[in-house]
Design a protein around this motif. Structure first.
Motif, PDB file in Angstrom:
ATOM      1  N   ALA A 126      10.421   4.870   3.374  1.00 20.82           N
ATOM      2  CA  ALA A 126      10.804   5.947   2.458  1.00 20.82           C
ATOM      3  C   ALA A 126       9.667   6.267   1.493  1.00 20.82           C
ATOM      4  N   PHE A 127       8.916   5.256   1.063  1.00 18.37           N
ATOM      5  CA  PHE A 127       7.750   5.521   0.220  1.00 18.37           C
ATOM      6  C   PHE A 127       6.746   6.411   0.956  1.00 18.37           C
TER       7      PHE A 127
ATOM      8  N   PRO B  83      16.945   6.221   2.948  1.00 16.25           N
ATOM      9  CA  PRO B  83      17.519   5.741   1.686  1.00 16.25           C
ATOM     10  C   PRO B  83      16.437   5.385   0.661  1.00 16.25           C
ATOM     11  N   MET B  84      16.578   5.929  -0.529  1.00 14.37           N
ATOM     12  CA  MET B  84      15.621   5.652  -1.609  1.00 14.37           C
ATOM     13  C   MET B  84      16.193   6.209  -2.903  1.00 14.37           C
TER      14      MET B  84
ATOM     15  N   SER C  47      16.933  13.491  -1.908  1.00 16.32           N
ATOM     16  CA  SER C  47      15.733  14.034  -1.282  1.00 16.32           C
ATOM     17  C   SER C  47      14.426  13.463  -1.812  1.00 16.32           C
ATOM     18  N   ILE C  48      14.471  12.387  -2.592  1.00 17.10           N
ATOM     19  CA  ILE C  48      13.206  11.832  -3.073  1.00 17.10           C
ATOM     20  C   ILE C  48      12.386  11.272  -1.908  1.00 17.10           C
ATOM     21  N   SER C  49      13.026  10.758  -0.860  1.00 14.86           N
ATOM     22  CA  SER C  49      12.265  10.273   0.294  1.00 14.86           C
ATOM     23  C   SER C  49      11.797  11.423   1.170  1.00 14.86           C
ATOM     24  N   GLY C  50      12.444  12.561   1.065  1.00 17.74           N
ATOM     25  CA  GLY C  50      12.047  13.740   1.807  1.00 17.74           C
ATOM     26  C   GLY C  50      12.532  13.798   3.235  1.00 17.74           C
ATOM     27  N   TYR C  51      12.914  12.660   3.800  1.00 20.01           N
ATOM     28  CA  TYR C  51      13.201  12.602   5.232  1.00 20.01           C
ATOM     29  C   TYR C  51      14.625  12.132   5.524  1.00 20.01           C
TER      30      TYR C  51
ATOM     31  N   THR D  88       0.828  -1.206   0.000  1.00 14.82           N
ATOM     32  CA  THR D  88       0.000   0.000   0.000  1.00 14.82           C
ATOM     33  C   THR D  88       0.863   1.256   0.000  1.00 14.82           C
ATOM     34  N   ALA D  89       2.021   1.206   0.690  1.00 16.17           N
ATOM     35  CA  ALA D  89       2.904   2.371   0.735  1.00 16.17           C
ATOM     36  C   ALA D  89       3.498   2.668  -0.634  1.00 16.17           C
ATOM     37  N   LYS D  90       3.902   1.614  -1.348  1.00 14.42           N
ATOM     38  CA  LYS D  90       4.446   1.832  -2.692  1.00 14.42           C
ATOM     39  C   LYS D  90       3.367   2.377  -3.624  1.00 14.42           C
TER      40      LYS D  90
END
Length: 422
Positions: A307-308, A279-280, A272-276, A86-88
């Motif tokens: 991360a998603f 790792p992503m 910064s794709i994960s924003g937090y 669901t997160a993805k």
């Protein structure tokens, strides 16, 4: 501020000599929020480093933190490989609706391993698989990662030497401004492609950063990037844009190549794709390039679901209304004005600056001066790093969420540090 270097006994005795940032910032950091980082002795630092660009929305952003905590508290999937979760799904839907569709970008999304260099490895591997060729062209002063394939298209001699083996199948070409306008763009590149005696094998792809971060904040002109895309189209080469540090809004638009009006064949994202700061990474590519076999490129941590969660929250919070880009450009003008004053006050014609959005570099003729400025800034409570092949550039990379007051505070510290190291 008086900083007393801590007794780093366990770090010095147990951790490898490869550590680097801790040498320039001799403190033991304990907690952080927004643009502020605090060490265990109670000192506060304004952060113009932002996790090397992985914290565009600041430390422990409260909106992203709440989404993450809610997900963990309900026992949401943490490790999922490439299974559907669901997160993805939530991330992919937000990414499609907020980023790709409004920009008319047709990309498929691939989740390689969670680091930037893994996204680059996937991009290089895919380009070679699609074209059936080995050679990839990169540019002077490029940085694309520390694994072997990425190092082969990286320019920095020190980092390349660490490979310990020959780095092959990569050919460097001059980046924009490399000859200070004395040579027409791509003259050398085109000549080598045309000459059957040049020794340049027909490349599968060209990989480029629109703004070279580690290379010294070298900004490619929009017209140079458009000419590069045209060259790639004419010569049957794929165009890869490495947007790992400059993407996710760092230069203004979500992608750094938007200003040039180009559509790369392949794009890499991370940081910064994960924003937090989780790792992503992503490898994006046009649908016709999606010729992977199932499992042909994989990684145990390619499905990092926390991360998603934070990535979707970052998109929904900061990119749905289009205001982040405008704010970043305004903040960039504030930085530009301050750097103009700093360069003028220095009285040194060798001091210059350049940048876009909220990535800027202040260059000194003597690289020792840049290092001294960063050291002095640290003593006064500002985190800065150097970049460039000789470490001659002071690099400014504050969070995109920084307030005008915080930005002005840091710029005043920078100006004072430049004066005190003259």
């Amino acid at each position: 501020m008086t900083i007393t270097p801590p007794a780093l006994s366990v770090f010095e005795t147990l951790e490898s000599e490869v550590r680097s940032y801790c040498r320039g910032w001799p403190a033991v950091f304990d907690h952080a929020r927004g643009c502020r980082v605090h060490d265990e002795d109670g000192h506060s630092y304004l952060d113009f480093f932002a996790g090397a660009g992985s914290l565009n929305y600041g430390h422990n952003n409260p909106v992203l933190k709440r989404a993450l905590l809610d997900y963990i508290e309900r026992d949401g999937i943490v490790h999922g490989l490439d299974m559907a979760t669901t997160a993805k799904r939530a991330f992919l839907e937000s990414f499609q609706n907020i980023v790709l569709r409004p920009r008319d970008l047709p990309y498929k999304v691939m989740f390689p391993g969670p680091t930037g260099t893994n996204a680059v490895e996937a991009a290089l591997k895919l380009a070679r698989k699609v074209k059936g060729r080995e050679s990839v062209v990169s540019f002077t002063n490029a940085f694309h990662g520390m694994s072997l394939g990425s190092l082969a298209v990286t320019g920095n001699a020190f980092k390349r030497a660490g490979a310990g083996i020959p780095l092959v199948h990569g050919t460097p070409m001059p980046f924009d401004h490399y000859f200070d306008g004395t040579v027409p763009d791509f003259l050398w590149f085109e000549r080598l492609l045309e000459d059957r005696g040049s020794g340049l094998n027909q490349p599968a792809a060209v990989i480029v950063e629109t703004v070279q971060g580690e290379g010294g904040i070298n900004v490619a002109r929009a017209e140079w990037l458009r000419a590069l895309q045209s060259l790639c189209e004419r010569r049957d080469m794929l165009l890869i844009v490495d947007d790992i540090q400059m993407g996710c809004g760092r230069t203004g638009g979500f992608f750094s190549f938007e200003e040039a009006g180009i559509t790369p064949d392949i794009v890499t994202l991370s940081k910064s794709i994960s924003g937090y700061g989780l790792p992503m990474s992503l490898c994006l590519f046009k649908p016709e390039l999606d010729i992977w076999e199932p499992g042909e490129h994989n990684g145990t941590f390619r499905g990092h679901n926390p991360a998603f969660v934070t990535a979707a929250a970052a998109l929904d919070t900061y990119w749905a209304d289009g205001q982040m880009e405008k704010q970043t450009l305004v903040r960039g003008e504030q930085v530009q004005e301050a750097l103009l004053a700093i360069a003028a006050e220095s009285g040194d014609p060798g001091v210059c600056f350049r940048g876009r959005g909220l990535v800027w570099g202040l260059e000194f003729t003597d690289p020792r001066r840049a290092g001294a400025v960063c050291s002095r800034a640290f003593e006064r409570g500002l985190l800065l790093e150097t970049s460039g092949p000789r470490g001659e550039v002071v690099k400014l990379l504050p969070p995109l969420t920084i307030t005008p007051e915080e930005l002005d505070e840091g710029l005043r510290v920078l100006a004072r540090s430049v004066r005190e190291t003259a």
